[in-house]
Design a protein around this motif. Structure first.
Motif, PDB file in Angstrom:
ATOM      1  N   CYS A  67      -6.451  -8.642  -3.718  1.00 21.42           N
ATOM      2  CA  CYS A  67      -5.609  -7.514  -3.295  1.00 21.42           C
ATOM      3  C   CYS A  67      -4.992  -7.805  -1.935  1.00 21.42           C
ATOM      4  CB  CYS A  67      -6.436  -6.233  -3.194  1.00 21.42           C
ATOM      5  SG  CYS A  67      -7.357  -5.832  -4.657  1.00 21.42           S
ATOM      6  N   CYS A  68      -5.798  -8.370  -1.055  1.00 18.65           N
ATOM      7  CA  CYS A  68      -5.332  -8.735   0.290  1.00 18.65           C
ATOM      8  C   CYS A  68      -4.251  -9.808   0.180  1.00 18.65           C
ATOM      9  CB  CYS A  68      -6.519  -9.220   1.111  1.00 18.65           C
ATOM     10  SG  CYS A  68      -6.124 -10.256   2.538  1.00 18.65           S
ATOM     11  N   LEU A  69      -4.528 -10.862  -0.575  1.00 17.56           N
ATOM     12  CA  LEU A  69      -3.564 -11.959  -0.682  1.00 17.56           C
ATOM     13  C   LEU A  69      -2.272 -11.494  -1.341  1.00 17.56           C
ATOM     14  CD1 LEU A  69      -5.857 -14.981  -1.637  1.00 17.56           C
ATOM     15  CD2 LEU A  69      -5.278 -14.059   0.606  1.00 17.56           C
ATOM     16  N   THR A  81     -13.327  -0.567   3.972  1.00 17.17           N
ATOM     17  CA  THR A  81     -14.016  -1.434   3.013  1.00 17.17           C
ATOM     18  C   THR A  81     -13.062  -2.412   2.330  1.00 17.17           C
ATOM     19  OG1 THR A  81     -13.768   0.184   1.230  1.00 17.17           O
ATOM     20  CG2 THR A  81     -15.817   0.266   2.508  1.00 17.17           C
ATOM     21  N   PHE A  82     -11.768  -2.309   2.626  1.00 23.88           N
ATOM     22  CA  PHE A  82     -10.812  -3.219   1.982  1.00 23.88           C
ATOM     23  C   PHE A  82     -11.119  -4.645   2.431  1.00 23.88           C
ATOM     24  CE2 PHE A  82      -6.785  -5.423   1.419  1.00 23.88           C
ATOM     25  CZ  PHE A  82      -6.415  -4.987   0.162  1.00 23.88           C
ATOM     26  N   PRO A  83     -11.377  -5.543   1.500  1.00 25.99           N
ATOM     27  CA  PRO A  83     -11.862  -6.867   1.885  1.00 25.99           C
ATOM     28  C   PRO A  83     -10.771  -7.890   2.173  1.00 25.99           C
ATOM     29  CG  PRO A  83     -12.015  -6.586  -0.477  1.00 25.99           C
ATOM     30  CD  PRO A  83     -11.348  -5.358   0.054  1.00 25.99           C
ATOM     31  N   ALA A  84     -10.746  -8.371   3.399  1.00 23.12           N
ATOM     32  CA  ALA A  84      -9.836  -9.468   3.743  1.00 23.12           C
ATOM     33  C   ALA A  84     -10.200 -10.678   2.890  1.00 23.12           C
ATOM     34  CB  ALA A  84      -9.970  -9.801   5.226  1.00 23.12           C
ATOM     35  N   GLY A  85      -9.197 -11.330   2.354  1.00 22.03           N
ATOM     36  CA  GLY A  85      -9.430 -12.523   1.538  1.00 22.03           C
ATOM     37  C   GLY A  85      -9.507 -12.232   0.054  1.00 22.03           C
ATOM     38  N   THR A  97      -2.750  -9.201  13.185  1.00 20.73           N
ATOM     39  CA  THR A  97      -1.351  -9.644  13.171  1.00 20.73           C
ATOM     40  C   THR A  97      -0.746  -9.500  11.777  1.00 20.73           C
ATOM     41  OG1 THR A  97      -1.982 -11.933  12.704  1.00 20.73           O
ATOM     42  CG2 THR A  97      -1.759 -11.307  15.015  1.00 20.73           C
ATOM     43  N   CYS A  98      -1.441  -8.825  10.902  1.00 19.63           N
ATOM     44  CA  CYS A  98      -1.019  -8.754   9.500  1.00 19.63           C
ATOM     45  C   CYS A  98      -0.594  -7.339   9.096  1.00 19.63           C
ATOM     46  CB  CYS A  98      -2.161  -9.259   8.621  1.00 19.63           C
ATOM     47  SG  CYS A  98      -1.829  -9.122   6.866  1.00 19.63           S
ATOM     48  N   ALA A  99      -1.587  -6.498   8.784  1.00 19.24           N
ATOM     49  CA  ALA A  99      -1.342  -5.110   8.378  1.00 19.24           C
ATOM     50  C   ALA A  99      -0.587  -4.985   7.054  1.00 19.24           C
ATOM     51  CB  ALA A  99      -0.609  -4.327   9.468  1.00 19.24           C
ATOM     52  N   ALA A 100      -0.532  -6.069   6.276  1.00 19.24           N
ATOM     53  CA  ALA A 100       0.201  -5.997   5.007  1.00 19.24           C
ATOM     54  C   ALA A 100      -0.372  -4.929   4.072  1.00 19.24           C
ATOM     55  CB  ALA A 100       0.163  -7.362   4.322  1.00 19.24           C
TER      56      ALA A 100
END
Ligand code: SF4
Ligand code: SF4
Length: 173
Positions: free
Chosen positions: A156-158, A149-153, A77-80
């Motif tokens: 960079c994600c935030l 490999t992009f890490p949720a949390g 629900t994100c995809a930012a």
């Protein structure tokens, strides 16, 4: 002087948030103090040009009573992080596209050369060309390794969530 202290990164874990915190400050090495209060943890000296970033994050996190917390993240629900980004394609990505019969994904209009790197092309609205209307990835099974490999949390994600969704500190959108 400011120091970043984090749990000792797990070797080979591409989603290790401590390791990503190091990378996020432009570093690729860290110390492992053997004695003292930080024994067993990872540590780096924060580069001077990152002080303002770290100060902002410390202020942001000061609202939390504990040093760690759980964050409820739902990538579906994100995809930012699929917007206004720069996804570099590696040789392995190009080979994966070819194996899947999608060699065109490594060529215009899907990819282009920039500063000697092969990168994914963004749409006019700055979203990745492969991002679907329902926020899913149109090439999910063969998506670039930079995406898988992009890490949720991670910071960079935030940051992506703050910039693209206006969501602060990982709260549900
Ligand atoms: S920004 Fe974070 S939560 Fe959102 S899709 Fe990317 S990794 Fe998932
Ligand atoms: S390839 Fe897929 S996962 Fe990667 S940025 Fe584009 S939409 Fe997102």
């Amino acid at each position: 002087m400011a120091r970043l202290v984090f749990p000792r990164p797990r070797p080979g874990d591409e989603h290790d948030l401590g390791w990503w915190a190091v990378l996020d400050l432009g570093r690729s090495d860290y110390q492992l103090p053997r004695a003292g209060a930080f024994a067993g943890l990872g540590m780096i000296r924060v580069p001077h040009d990152c002080y303002s970033i770290v100060r902002e994050r410390a202020t942001r996190d000061a609202v939390h009573a504990e040093p760690t917390r759980e964050i409820d993240l739902d990538c579906l629900t994100c995809a930012a992080c699929c917007k206004d980004n720069r996804v570099e394609l590696e040789d392995g990505d190009v080979a994966r596209f070819e194996s899947a019969g999608r060699a065109e994904l490594a060529k215009p209009p899907y990819a282009k050369r920039e500063d000697g790197k092969l990168i994914l092309v963004l749409r006019r609205d700055k979203a990745c060309k492969h991002l679907l209307k329902d926020r899913r990835c149109g090439i999910y099974p063969i998506r670039p390794s930079a995406c898988s490999t992009f890490p949720a949390g991670s910071e960079c994600c935030l940051s992506a969530r703050e910039e693209e969704l206006g969501v602060v500190d990982g709260a549900r959108a």
